[in-house]
Design a protein around this motif. Sequence first.
Motif, PDB file in Angstrom:
ATOM      1  N   LYS A 123      19.158 -13.199   3.826  1.00 38.52           N
ATOM      2  CA  LYS A 123      18.004 -13.706   4.575  1.00 38.52           C
ATOM      3  C   LYS A 123      18.382 -14.980   5.308  1.00 38.52           C
ATOM      4  O   LYS A 123      19.436 -15.562   5.063  1.00 38.52           O
ATOM      5  CB  LYS A 123      16.819 -13.933   3.642  1.00 38.52           C
ATOM      6  N   ALA A 124      17.499 -15.403   6.178  1.00 38.11           N
ATOM      7  CA  ALA A 124      17.759 -16.576   7.003  1.00 38.11           C
ATOM      8  C   ALA A 124      17.888 -17.826   6.141  1.00 38.11           C
ATOM      9  O   ALA A 124      17.025 -18.100   5.323  1.00 38.11           O
ATOM     10  CB  ALA A 124      16.634 -16.766   8.013  1.00 38.11           C
ATOM     11  N   PRO A 125      18.958 -18.603   6.345  1.00 35.76           N
ATOM     12  CA  PRO A 125      19.083 -19.875   5.642  1.00 35.76           C
ATOM     13  C   PRO A 125      18.092 -20.902   6.214  1.00 35.76           C
ATOM     14  O   PRO A 125      17.553 -20.719   7.311  1.00 35.76           O
ATOM     15  CB  PRO A 125      20.531 -20.291   5.891  1.00 35.76           C
ATOM     16  N   GLN A 126      17.897 -21.967   5.510  1.00 30.95           N
ATOM     17  CA  GLN A 126      16.907 -22.989   5.873  1.00 30.95           C
ATOM     18  C   GLN A 126      16.953 -23.423   7.338  1.00 30.95           C
ATOM     19  O   GLN A 126      15.913 -23.458   7.981  1.00 30.95           O
ATOM     20  CB  GLN A 126      17.040 -24.196   4.940  1.00 30.95           C
ATOM     21  N   GLN A 155      15.060 -20.809   9.522  1.00 27.96           N
ATOM     22  CA  GLN A 155      13.812 -20.228   9.016  1.00 27.96           C
ATOM     23  C   GLN A 155      12.786 -19.954  10.111  1.00 27.96           C
ATOM     24  O   GLN A 155      12.021 -19.024   9.995  1.00 27.96           O
ATOM     25  CB  GLN A 155      13.190 -21.142   7.949  1.00 27.96           C
ATOM     26  N   GLY A 156      12.763 -20.745  11.153  1.00 33.39           N
ATOM     27  CA  GLY A 156      11.748 -20.582  12.193  1.00 33.39           C
ATOM     28  C   GLY A 156      12.118 -19.629  13.307  1.00 33.39           C
ATOM     29  O   GLY A 156      11.361 -19.483  14.262  1.00 33.39           O
ATOM     30  N   PRO A 181      13.392 -12.386  13.084  1.00 34.09           N
ATOM     31  CA  PRO A 181      14.578 -12.579  12.236  1.00 34.09           C
ATOM     32  C   PRO A 181      15.359 -11.291  11.966  1.00 34.09           C
ATOM     33  O   PRO A 181      16.544 -11.348  11.652  1.00 34.09           O
ATOM     34  CB  PRO A 181      14.003 -13.164  10.944  1.00 34.09           C
ATOM     35  N   TRP A 206      22.943 -13.135   9.229  1.00 35.53           N
ATOM     36  CA  TRP A 206      23.032 -14.505   8.730  1.00 35.53           C
ATOM     37  C   TRP A 206      24.302 -14.668   7.915  1.00 35.53           C
ATOM     38  O   TRP A 206      24.659 -13.798   7.129  1.00 35.53           O
ATOM     39  CB  TRP A 206      21.822 -14.822   7.847  1.00 35.53           C
ATOM     40  N   TRP A 254      26.146 -23.012   8.732  1.00 40.95           N
ATOM     41  CA  TRP A 254      25.356 -21.788   8.700  1.00 40.95           C
ATOM     42  C   TRP A 254      25.508 -21.135  10.066  1.00 40.95           C
ATOM     43  O   TRP A 254      25.555 -21.825  11.088  1.00 40.95           O
ATOM     44  CB  TRP A 254      23.884 -22.088   8.447  1.00 40.95           C
TER      45      TRP A 254
END
Length: 118
Positions: free
Chosen positions: A7-10, A13-14, A18, A23, A35
């Motif tokens: 999943k998308a790292p921090q 996130q926005g 996605p 990722w 990242w």
Amino acid sequence: MLIKNRKAPQPFQGFPSPERYEWFRAEDEEGLFAWVALAESGEDMELHLEAVRWGPQARRSMTSDLEWVKAEARRRGKRRLIGLKAEAGQHPDPRWAKFVGLFGFGNIGVVQTATLEL
């Protein structure tokens, strides 16, 4: 070495849509240094990178990982690798053009975005 994330790292996130992205954690013998998000976009491959560690070792590792990204983009039939950086606020990061130039990117441009939540 790029290690796939589920999943998308921090830092990402926005990102809208996605599901378009792959990722990655970029690591070397010293640990996490960036990242990475990749997405296919027509003839191009988008590359988003958020560095978390700087220095000569991180730069060497980035260079090595970029070679893998370029080979993967070619394998997928892409003509260009497009580097994108989102910057919070209203001013671009003046260091970015110099940074990407170290890796051979050119034709620097500024893209501004705005969002309106519905």
